[in-house]
Design a protein around this motif. Structure first.
Motif, PDB file in Angstrom:
ATOM      1  N   GLU A  46     -89.734  68.902  66.677  1.00 49.91           N
ATOM      2  CA  GLU A  46     -89.125  67.634  67.013  1.00 49.91           C
ATOM      3  C   GLU A  46     -88.196  67.214  65.644  1.00 49.91           C
ATOM      4  O   GLU A  46     -88.876  66.942  64.383  1.00 49.91           O
ATOM      5  N   PHE A  47     -87.237  65.879  65.997  1.00 53.75           N
ATOM      6  CA  PHE A  47     -86.235  65.246  65.071  1.00 53.75           C
ATOM      7  C   PHE A  47     -87.489  64.878  64.352  1.00 53.75           C
ATOM      8  O   PHE A  47     -88.495  63.658  63.631  1.00 53.75           O
ATOM      9  N   VAL A  48     -87.394  64.603  61.996  1.00 53.98           N
ATOM     10  CA  VAL A  48     -88.072  63.392  61.718  1.00 53.98           C
ATOM     11  C   VAL A  48     -87.407  62.595  60.675  1.00 53.98           C
ATOM     12  O   VAL A  48     -87.443  61.835  60.348  1.00 53.98           O
ATOM     13  N   ALA A  49     -86.588  63.604  60.247  1.00 49.29           N
ATOM     14  CA  ALA A  49     -85.294  62.332  59.349  1.00 49.29           C
ATOM     15  C   ALA A  49     -84.111  63.566  59.336  1.00 49.29           C
ATOM     16  O   ALA A  49     -84.160  64.768  59.465  1.00 49.29           O
ATOM     17  N   ALA A  50     -82.889  62.480  58.639  1.00 47.83           N
ATOM     18  CA  ALA A  50     -81.752  63.524  58.366  1.00 47.83           C
ATOM     19  C   ALA A  50     -81.045  62.603  57.464  1.00 47.83           C
ATOM     20  O   ALA A  50     -81.243  61.348  57.288  1.00 47.83           O
ATOM     21  N   ILE A  51     -79.982  63.381  56.906  1.00 47.76           N
ATOM     22  CA  ILE A  51     -79.251  62.754  56.071  1.00 47.76           C
ATOM     23  C   ILE A  51     -77.822  63.275  55.999  1.00 47.76           C
ATOM     24  O   ILE A  51     -77.252  64.111  56.304  1.00 47.76           O
ATOM     25  N   SER A  52     -76.902  62.243  55.941  1.00 48.40           N
ATOM     26  CA  SER A  52     -75.606  62.681  55.782  1.00 48.40           C
ATOM     27  C   SER A  52     -74.780  63.668  54.985  1.00 48.40           C
ATOM     28  O   SER A  52     -75.504  63.852  53.729  1.00 48.40           O
ATOM     29  N   GLY A  55     -72.277  59.981  51.532  1.00 43.29           N
ATOM     30  CA  GLY A  55     -72.415  58.203  52.065  1.00 43.29           C
ATOM     31  C   GLY A  55     -74.183  58.021  51.672  1.00 43.29           C
ATOM     32  O   GLY A  55     -74.200  56.600  51.868  1.00 43.29           O
ATOM     33  N   GLY A  56     -74.340  59.016  51.495  1.00 40.92           N
ATOM     34  CA  GLY A  56     -75.984  58.970  51.590  1.00 40.92           C
ATOM     35  C   GLY A  56     -76.692  58.193  53.045  1.00 40.92           C
ATOM     36  O   GLY A  56     -78.082  57.445  52.550  1.00 40.92           O
ATOM     37  N   ASN A  57     -76.173  58.399  54.134  1.00 42.75           N
ATOM     38  CA  ASN A  57     -76.685  57.562  55.191  1.00 42.75           C
ATOM     39  C   ASN A  57     -78.057  58.494  55.617  1.00 42.75           C
ATOM     40  O   ASN A  57     -78.212  59.460  56.117  1.00 42.75           O
ATOM     41  N   THR A  58     -78.677  58.020  56.230  1.00 41.76           N
ATOM     42  CA  THR A  58     -79.727  58.324  56.803  1.00 41.76           C
ATOM     43  C   THR A  58     -81.091  57.445  58.097  1.00 41.76           C
ATOM     44  O   THR A  58     -80.911  56.343  58.398  1.00 41.76           O
ATOM     45  N   VAL A  59     -81.454  58.786  58.527  1.00 35.68           N
ATOM     46  CA  VAL A  59     -82.439  58.237  59.940  1.00 35.68           C
ATOM     47  C   VAL A  59     -83.226  58.878  59.961  1.00 35.68           C
ATOM     48  O   VAL A  59     -83.832  60.119  59.557  1.00 35.68           O
ATOM     49  N   HIS A  60     -85.180  57.603  60.093  1.00 42.92           N
ATOM     50  CA  HIS A  60     -86.514  58.775  59.771  1.00 42.92           C
ATOM     51  C   HIS A  60     -86.544  58.385  61.436  1.00 42.92           C
ATOM     52  O   HIS A  60     -85.984  56.911  61.778  1.00 42.92           O
ATOM     53  N   ALA A  61     -87.036  59.120  61.852  1.00 44.13           N
ATOM     54  CA  ALA A  61     -88.149  58.975  63.570  1.00 44.13           C
ATOM     55  C   ALA A  61     -89.374  57.756  63.187  1.00 44.13           C
ATOM     56  O   ALA A  61     -89.629  57.544  62.265  1.00 44.13           O
TER      57      ALA A  61
END
Length: 127
Positions: A46-52, A55-61
């Protein structure tokens, strides 16, 4: 070929903090979009976190939002996952992954979008 190697896992108690790292080696470039996934015993990855890549864009589950933070150091070809307030349900093998795509500000959350994977590192959180 690009190799991703995770490090920093281990056994901790609930409420503790832990940081895992992933170093990219081989035919690397200046920037990859990176992500962290995890797979608990008997469950799908499963997805936990990601970063571009830029630009330093992030997404966290949602399950880790507010507790985990993904970051990167491009000079070291390294991505980090700082894990705070760990719970037993966080116990899993944690994998880092990289996307072989042109640099952009996009963040990738799907397993199918990633091209390179580390072998994973165990994180165990006791009650």
């Amino acid at each position: 070929q690009v190799q991703l190697l995770e490090s920093g896992g281990g056994l901790v108690q609930a409420g503790d903090s832990l940081s895992v790292s992933c170093v990219a080696s081989g035919r690397t470039r200046s920037g990859f979009a990176m992500g962290w996934f995890r797979q608990a015993l008997g469950k799908e990855r499963e997805f936990v976190a990601a970063i571009s890549s830029i630009g330093g864009n992030t997404v966290h589950a949602d399950s880790v939002k507010g507790r985990f933070t993904i970051s990167r150091d491009n000079a070291k070809n390294t991505v980090y996952l700082q894990m705070n307030s760990l719970k037993p349900e966080d116990t899993a093998v944690y994998y880092c992954a990289a996307v072989l795509r042109p640099i952009s500000s996009r963040v990738f959350q799907s397993r199918n979008e990633y091209d390179y994977w580390g072998q994973g590192i165990q994180v165990t959180v006791s009650s």
